[in-house]
Design a protein around this motif. Structure first.
Motif, PDB file in Angstrom:
ATOM      1  N   ASP A  49       0.864  -1.189   0.000  1.00  0.00           N
ATOM      2  CA  ASP A  49       0.000   0.000   0.000  1.00  0.00           C
ATOM      3  C   ASP A  49       0.901   1.240   0.000  1.00  0.00           C
ATOM      4  O   ASP A  49       1.535   1.549   1.014  1.00  0.00           O
ATOM      5  N   ASN A 103       0.082   1.955 -10.646  1.00  0.00           N
ATOM      6  CA  ASN A 103      -0.442   3.321 -10.639  1.00  0.00           C
ATOM      7  C   ASN A 103       0.222   4.116 -11.765  1.00  0.00           C
ATOM      8  O   ASN A 103       1.451   4.114 -11.894  1.00  0.00           O
ATOM      9  N   THR A 159       1.348  -6.729  -8.580  1.00  0.00           N
ATOM     10  CA  THR A 159       0.354  -6.674  -7.511  1.00  0.00           C
ATOM     11  C   THR A 159      -0.307  -5.318  -7.380  1.00  0.00           C
ATOM     12  O   THR A 159      -1.395  -5.203  -6.834  1.00  0.00           O
ATOM     13  N   ARG A 160       0.376  -4.259  -7.885  1.00  0.00           N
ATOM     14  CA  ARG A 160      -0.218  -2.917  -7.834  1.00  0.00           C
ATOM     15  C   ARG A 160       0.393  -2.089  -8.947  1.00  0.00           C
ATOM     16  O   ARG A 160       1.587  -2.169  -9.216  1.00  0.00           O
ATOM     17  N   ASP A 204      -0.286   4.243  -1.599  1.00  0.00           N
ATOM     18  CA  ASP A 204      -1.111   5.378  -2.056  1.00  0.00           C
ATOM     19  C   ASP A 204      -0.781   6.664  -1.325  1.00  0.00           C
ATOM     20  O   ASP A 204      -0.935   7.766  -1.865  1.00  0.00           O
TER      21      ASP A 204
END
Length: 496
Positions: free
Chosen positions: A97, A125, A122-123, A99
């Motif tokens: 995480d 942006n 997995t992420r 963000d």
């Protein structure tokens, strides 16, 4: 291989003259000012290309540094999250995480991806960017992607207590990076264009002013090439130009002295030739002509006596009389060529007309000879007619021998001092024909034969100018220009 072999190869590479003979090629001719301007422009363009390359490289390095900064920040944040999970301050399911930091560190056109140890994303942006309308051209974008784009991406491994938990991959949109680099180059291009234009204008005027004395040098060379040996170059401030001026003036002075000495020698040779011709003509006239006259009288007396006493001797006496008459005709023609009496008795015009008529009779209708006169021939100085006659005589002899012409024109133009642009009297003589022109055989005779050599030496002695050139269609033109005052001042009275 021995060291000598490598030494020989090195010498051949460093000294081109040893490896191949020099080839002489015609060098192009450029104006010095424009040549320097082109070189200044070329150097400015090279500087612009170097600046453009530096701008592109800086844009690439800025993108790399931004990606590294974002990757390090996100990686540290995720490692801190792993520490909190170990401390039970966070839960495992929320990893990764980031963000909280991505919103502050990401830039337009940038993407951040978190990859686990199996290589799965997995992420992810990404932040798009708004085009400003200054997109890079396709060729620039393709060149950038081919050379610098692969090194923009940055990858950082996420570790905690010596164990890897994946990696952070930060990448930038190549379109945004190329657009930023092209924007910098566009601004540089406008500034460079203005700078180059101003530099060229400044260089042109500076060089034009610095090279202004070379116009005097060129003017002096042109005057010297045209035969004006009195021209001299002024002193110059530049050492190189001053040295050129000194050498030029020295050469012109030496050449003037040499030409003057040669003209004096040629004048004496012409005088000696004319004296020898007068002496030979006088001897032939006084001795041989009288002997031939006596021979003719004796042959006539023998004929009369033989007719009365021995008729068989009459044909032989007649043959002797005919032989004497033939020799007398040949003698008269030789005397006319050596010293035409018409020049002293009837004048130049009658002598030239007789010469033209004589050549017409010899040609037997195959060649038409014509004499044109402009101006007042009687205004020609008394020392000049014999020289004009000799020039026409030699010129017509060359035409008769080599030209094989159908038409020959002799033009005599007399310009008095008031009508001449130079302010002195000028006599112009032109002999033109429509013959074969400058063939190899005739060219050798024209260049080295006694005919034109004699004309050239005579013209030089009289301070005139002579030229021989081919006509556009066919034939040759012999042009002679004689200044009348020079002849009056330099030609001796006995030359006539």
């Amino acid at each position: 291989m021995s060291p000598r072999f490598f030494l020989a190869i090195l010498l051949m590479m460093t000294i081109p003259e040893l490896s191949a003979p020099p080839v002489r090629r015609p060098q192009p001719v450029f104006d010095l000012k424009w040549s320097l301007m082109w070189r200044v422009t070329l150097v400015a363009l090279l500087c612009f290309l170097a600046g453009a390359a530096i701008a592109v490289y800086r844009a690439d390095q800025e993108a790399v540094e931004v990606n590294r900064s974002v990757g390090d920040t996100v990686g540290k944040h995720l490692e801190l999250q792993l520490l909190r999970i170990d401390s039970a301050l966070d839960i495992r399911e929320r990893f990764p995480d980031a963000d909280a930091v991505l919103a502050d560190v990401m830039s337009p056109g940038q993407c951040v991806q978190v990859i686990d140890t199996a290589g799965k994303v997995t992420r992810s942006n990404c932040v798009g960017y708004i085009s400003s309308g200054h997109e890079a051209p396709p060729w620039f974008a393709a060149l950038f992607r081919l050379t610098l784009a692969p090194g923009i991406n940055y990858e950082r491994v996420i570790t905690h207590k010596g164990t890897a938990f994946g990696a952070v991959v930060v990448s930038s949109d190549t379109a945004e990076v190329t657009a930023r680099a092209w924007s910098d180059i566009s601004r540089m291009l406008g500034l460079s264009a203005a700078t180059i234009a101003a530099l060229c204008i400044l260089v042109y005027f500076v060089i034009e002013r610095a090279l202004r004395p070379t116009k005097d040098v060129l003017a002096g060379l042109n005057r010297l090439a045209a035969g004006d040996l009195s021209c001299r170059l002024p002193p110059f401030q530049l050492v190189e130009l001053q040295r050129i001026s000194e050498v030029f003036n020295g050469l012109a002075s030496n050449l003037e002295v040499t030409i003057s000495e040669r003209a004096g020698l040629a004048r004496r040779l012409v005088e000696a030739q004319e004296r020898e011709r007068r002496h030979l003509a006088r001897e032939l006239h006084d001795e041989l002509a009288q002997s031939l006259s006596a021979m003719s009288a004796t042959a006539a007396s023998i004929k009369v006596t033989a007719a009365a006493e021995c008729p068989v001797l009459v044909p032989e006496a007649q043959s002797l009389a005919d032989t004497a008459s033939t020799i007398m005709k040949v003698l008269r023609r030789t005397l006319r060529e050596l010293r035409p009496s018409e020049i002293d008795e009837l004048g130049l015009l009658a002598s030239l007309q007789g010469l033209i008529a004589d050549h017409s009779n010899r040609a037997g209708g195959k060649t038409s000879f014509r004499l044109d006169v402009e101006g007042e021939v009687t205004a020609v100085p008394a020392t000049m007619p014999v020289h004009i006659f000799r020039i026409v005589q030699e010129g017509l002899t060359n035409v008769s021998k080599h030209a094989r012409a159908a038409n020959v024109r002799v033009l005599l133009r007399v310009s008095e001092a008031e009508a001449s642009s130079s302010g002195v009297g000028v006599v112009e003589l032109t002999i033109e024909d429509d013959g074969v022109g400058e063939t190899n055989e005739a060219k050798g005779d024209l260049g080295f034969g006694l005919g034109l050599v004699g004309i050239r030496e005579r013209v030089l002695a009289l301070g005139g100018h002579m030229s021989v050139h081919s006509k556009p269609d066919k034939g040759l033109v012999l042009s002679v220009t004689l200044p009348a005052p020079t002849i009056l001042d330099t030609a001796p009275a006995g030359a006539a």
